[in-house]
Design a protein around this motif. Sequence first.
Motif, PDB file in Angstrom:
ATOM      1  N   UNK A 139     -40.739 -32.690  11.539  1.00  0.00           N
ATOM      2  CA  UNK A 139     -39.507 -33.383  11.922  1.00  0.00           C
ATOM      3  C   UNK A 139     -39.817 -34.769  12.482  1.00  0.00           C
ATOM      4  N   UNK A 140     -40.824 -34.846  13.352  1.00  0.00           N
ATOM      5  CA  UNK A 140     -41.203 -36.140  13.939  1.00  0.00           C
ATOM      6  C   UNK A 140     -41.646 -37.114  12.855  1.00  0.00           C
ATOM      7  N   UNK A 141     -42.497 -36.651  11.953  1.00  0.00           N
ATOM      8  CA  UNK A 141     -43.011 -37.528  10.899  1.00  0.00           C
ATOM      9  C   UNK A 141     -41.906 -37.932   9.928  1.00  0.00           C
ATOM     10  N   UNK A 142     -41.003 -37.037   9.633  1.00  0.00           N
ATOM     11  CA  UNK A 142     -39.891 -37.372   8.738  1.00  0.00           C
ATOM     12  C   UNK A 142     -38.992 -38.423   9.381  1.00  0.00           C
ATOM     13  N   UNK A 143     -38.710 -38.252  10.662  1.00  0.00           N
ATOM     14  CA  UNK A 143     -37.888 -39.239  11.369  1.00  0.00           C
ATOM     15  C   UNK A 143     -38.564 -40.604  11.347  1.00  0.00           C
ATOM     16  N   UNK A 144     -39.855 -40.630  11.630  1.00  0.00           N
ATOM     17  CA  UNK A 144     -40.598 -41.890  11.616  1.00  0.00           C
ATOM     18  C   UNK A 144     -40.629 -42.486  10.215  1.00  0.00           C
ATOM     19  N   UNK A 145     -40.706 -41.633   9.198  1.00  0.00           N
ATOM     20  CA  UNK A 145     -40.688 -42.099   7.812  1.00  0.00           C
ATOM     21  C   UNK A 145     -39.408 -42.888   7.539  1.00  0.00           C
ATOM     22  N   UNK A 146     -38.274 -42.319   7.904  1.00  0.00           N
ATOM     23  CA  UNK A 146     -37.009 -42.990   7.609  1.00  0.00           C
ATOM     24  C   UNK A 146     -36.817 -44.258   8.438  1.00  0.00           C
ATOM     25  N   UNK A 147     -37.340 -44.261   9.647  1.00  0.00           N
ATOM     26  CA  UNK A 147     -37.301 -45.491  10.451  1.00  0.00           C
ATOM     27  C   UNK A 147     -38.120 -46.572   9.756  1.00  0.00           C
ATOM     28  N   UNK A 148     -39.309 -46.216   9.291  1.00  0.00           N
ATOM     29  CA  UNK A 148     -40.169 -47.188   8.599  1.00  0.00           C
ATOM     30  C   UNK A 148     -39.554 -47.656   7.286  1.00  0.00           C
ATOM     31  N   UNK A 149     -38.941 -46.736   6.545  1.00  0.00           N
ATOM     32  CA  UNK A 149     -38.275 -47.114   5.293  1.00  0.00           C
ATOM     33  C   UNK A 149     -37.172 -48.119   5.595  1.00  0.00           C
ATOM     34  N   UNK A 150     -36.370 -47.829   6.593  1.00  0.00           N
ATOM     35  CA  UNK A 150     -35.256 -48.706   6.937  1.00  0.00           C
ATOM     36  C   UNK A 150     -35.759 -50.085   7.391  1.00  0.00           C
ATOM     37  N   UNK A 151     -36.765 -50.087   8.267  1.00  0.00           N
ATOM     38  CA  UNK A 151     -37.275 -51.357   8.801  1.00  0.00           C
ATOM     39  C   UNK A 151     -38.001 -52.194   7.751  1.00  0.00           C
ATOM     40  N   UNK A 152     -38.643 -51.541   6.810  1.00  0.00           N
ATOM     41  CA  UNK A 152     -39.448 -52.298   5.840  1.00  0.00           C
ATOM     42  C   UNK A 152     -38.810 -52.367   4.462  1.00  0.00           C
ATOM     43  N   UNK A 153     -37.544 -51.987   4.360  1.00  0.00           N
ATOM     44  CA  UNK A 153     -36.873 -51.990   3.054  1.00  0.00           C
ATOM     45  C   UNK A 153     -36.965 -53.334   2.346  1.00  0.00           C
ATOM     46  N   UNK A 154     -36.840 -54.403   3.084  1.00  0.00           N
ATOM     47  CA  UNK A 154     -36.888 -55.753   2.472  1.00  0.00           C
ATOM     48  C   UNK A 154     -38.249 -56.035   1.824  1.00  0.00           C
ATOM     49  N   UNK A 155     -39.280 -55.280   2.219  1.00  0.00           N
ATOM     50  CA  UNK A 155     -40.618 -55.459   1.642  1.00  0.00           C
ATOM     51  C   UNK A 155     -40.786 -54.671   0.344  1.00  0.00           C
ATOM     52  N   UNK A 156     -39.847 -53.791   0.028  1.00  0.00           N
ATOM     53  CA  UNK A 156     -39.926 -53.030  -1.215  1.00  0.00           C
ATOM     54  C   UNK A 156     -39.665 -53.975  -2.383  1.00  0.00           C
ATOM     55  N   UNK A 157     -40.676 -54.147  -3.221  1.00  0.00           N
ATOM     56  CA  UNK A 157     -40.583 -55.096  -4.333  1.00  0.00           C
ATOM     57  C   UNK A 157     -40.413 -54.422  -5.680  1.00  0.00           C
ATOM     58  N   UNK A 158     -40.433 -53.101  -5.710  1.00  0.00           N
ATOM     59  CA  UNK A 158     -40.227 -52.399  -6.971  1.00  0.00           C
ATOM     60  C   UNK A 158     -41.479 -52.255  -7.811  1.00  0.00           C
ATOM     61  N   UNK A 159     -42.662 -52.430  -7.220  1.00  0.00           N
ATOM     62  CA  UNK A 159     -43.915 -52.248  -7.962  1.00  0.00           C
ATOM     63  C   UNK A 159     -44.114 -50.810  -8.397  1.00  0.00           C
ATOM     64  N   UNK A 160     -43.455 -49.904  -7.704  1.00  0.00           N
ATOM     65  CA  UNK A 160     -43.444 -48.480  -8.066  1.00  0.00           C
ATOM     66  C   UNK A 160     -42.006 -48.021  -7.882  1.00  0.00           C
ATOM     67  N   UNK A 161     -41.731 -46.772  -8.199  1.00  0.00           N
ATOM     68  CA  UNK A 161     -40.365 -46.284  -8.008  1.00  0.00           C
ATOM     69  C   UNK A 161     -40.040 -46.232  -6.517  1.00  0.00           C
ATOM     70  N   UNK A 162     -38.781 -46.316  -6.207  1.00  0.00           N
ATOM     71  CA  UNK A 162     -38.333 -46.252  -4.817  1.00  0.00           C
ATOM     72  C   UNK A 162     -38.755 -44.916  -4.193  1.00  0.00           C
ATOM     73  N   UNK A 163     -38.613 -43.843  -4.951  1.00  0.00           N
ATOM     74  CA  UNK A 163     -39.020 -42.527  -4.469  1.00  0.00           C
ATOM     75  C   UNK A 163     -40.505 -42.460  -4.148  1.00  0.00           C
ATOM     76  N   UNK A 164     -41.339 -43.024  -5.021  1.00  0.00           N
ATOM     77  CA  UNK A 164     -42.790 -43.033  -4.784  1.00  0.00           C
ATOM     78  C   UNK A 164     -43.108 -43.840  -3.527  1.00  0.00           C
ATOM     79  N   UNK A 165     -42.391 -44.931  -3.318  1.00  0.00           N
ATOM     80  CA  UNK A 165     -42.591 -45.758  -2.124  1.00  0.00           C
ATOM     81  C   UNK A 165     -42.274 -44.951  -0.866  1.00  0.00           C
ATOM     82  N   UNK A 166     -41.183 -44.201  -0.899  1.00  0.00           N
ATOM     83  CA  UNK A 166     -40.802 -43.363   0.239  1.00  0.00           C
ATOM     84  C   UNK A 166     -41.851 -42.277   0.466  1.00  0.00           C
ATOM     85  N   UNK A 167     -42.294 -41.641  -0.601  1.00  0.00           N
ATOM     86  CA  UNK A 167     -43.318 -40.597  -0.471  1.00  0.00           C
ATOM     87  C   UNK A 167     -44.624 -41.159   0.087  1.00  0.00           C
TER      88      UNK A 167
END
Length: 182
Positions: free
Chosen positions: A49-77
Amino acid sequence: MLMAALNDAEIVSALKKNAETGFRLLMTRYREAVYWHIRRLVVSHDDAQDAAQETFIRVFRSFRQFKGGCSFGAWIYRIATNEALRILERRHGVQMSLDGPSGGAGCVAADEYVDYGDLEAVRLQRAILSLPTKQQLAFNMRYYDELSYEEIAAVTGSTAVNVKANYHITKEKIIKYMNSTV
């Protein structure tokens, strides 16, 4: 728009237009998958639960850095995998690596969320946890999360050919383990 039919492009578009709406869609699509991906590695419900929560915080904070070099799902994983490895690193006080052994994750006492009534599932989990982290990841993401070899390669920083080989070697090890503990 139906939530079950929600795809990554729609989530990315929503995140760009309205962060709050996009984040809700992101959570709807990935909350359970990310939790179980992490849980299979760290075993503990609380840690997952802690790691999942931190994952979504990091995804939200760094979303602008997602450039599409891989799938969005792979980036989240990849972010979720890094969070799981951080938990394992803290727990064992050693640097975790995708190439190293699991660091004793198989010895971690499971919590009350484990159904010990399904002995086959418990044996499978023990077999998976006995493997090196890189093999656990390849197996879990292919078998449970049904990711493509290319997506797994993007998550682990490997190649699809290496992931495919790793998966098949891992599958054979698991079959051998399951047959030897009957």
